[in-house]
Design a protein around this motif. Structure first.
Motif: not given
Length: 199
Positions: A176-192
């Motif tokens: 099981m894995y998860s990501m929180t809303a607070g972690e999303w901005p950094e993850a989004k920057a990396q995906l882009l």
């Protein structure tokens, strides 16, 4: 009847389109699965050719129940359906969804398609649905899937032992894995960043 948490939507970015899965996708989904005979893989949920319609019907029934929303994945450069992915285990009261039931034709694996799909789905979950948490689950032996989830920036929550049946009748452990809303901005920057690199 209350309005469904996830409303029908088509998501497009970077030459990839996610469109609500329907019976009209049956033949093209069968063709996508045949690219690599993906149903032979022990650790995936890809339908056998003769079970493609039932696979779609199950997804539509789960959508009506509010527990899953499945997409067909279209490669706009070829106008081909190249796989499927879903929101599932949808928990509106917790503002939580999981992303799974994901598979792609062999010819588009290890391309920008999966990264783009995850960007689209995570952005919609966090920025439109206002989810607090997005989760993933995968077979303990599906190491490629685990690496792909970890590359998104998701955190490993743990392993549920003896959790589900595989297609061959064996019992799997589920990671099981998860990501929180607070972690999303950094993850989004990396995906882009990954998507904007020269291919």
């Amino acid at each position: 009847m209350t309005q469904a948490f996830i409303q029908p939507v088509t998501l497009t970015e970077n030459g990839v389109q996610l469109e609500p899965l329907g019976l009209e996708h049956e033949e093209s989904l069968r063709t996508a699965a045949a690219d690599g005979e993906l149903w032979r893989l022990r650790v995936t949920s890809v339908p056998e050719p003769e079970h493609t319609r039932a696979y779609i019907e199950t997804a539509l029934r789960m959508r009506a129940e509010g527990s899953r929303f499945a997409f067909a994945v279209r490669d706009l450069s070829t106008d081909r359906i190249v796989g499927s992915t879903s929101y599932h285990d949808i928990l509106p009261a917790l503002q939580r969804v999981e992303i799974g039931y994901t598979w792609y034709a062999q010819s588009v694996q290890r391309t920008h398609v999966n990264t783009t799909c995850k960007l689209l789905m995570m952005r919609h979950a966090f920025e439109t649905l206002n989810c607090r948490v997005v989760g993933w689950r995968t077979d303990n032996f599906n190491f490629a899937s685990q690496r792909a989830i970890e590359r998104l920036g998701a955190k490993k929550d743990g392993v549920i032992r003896g959790h589900a049946l595989r297609r061959d009748g064996t019992i799997r452990d589920t990671v099981m894995y998860s990501m929180t809303a607070g972690e999303w901005p950094e993850a989004k920057a990396q995906l882009l960043y990954l998507l904007n690199r020269p291919r």
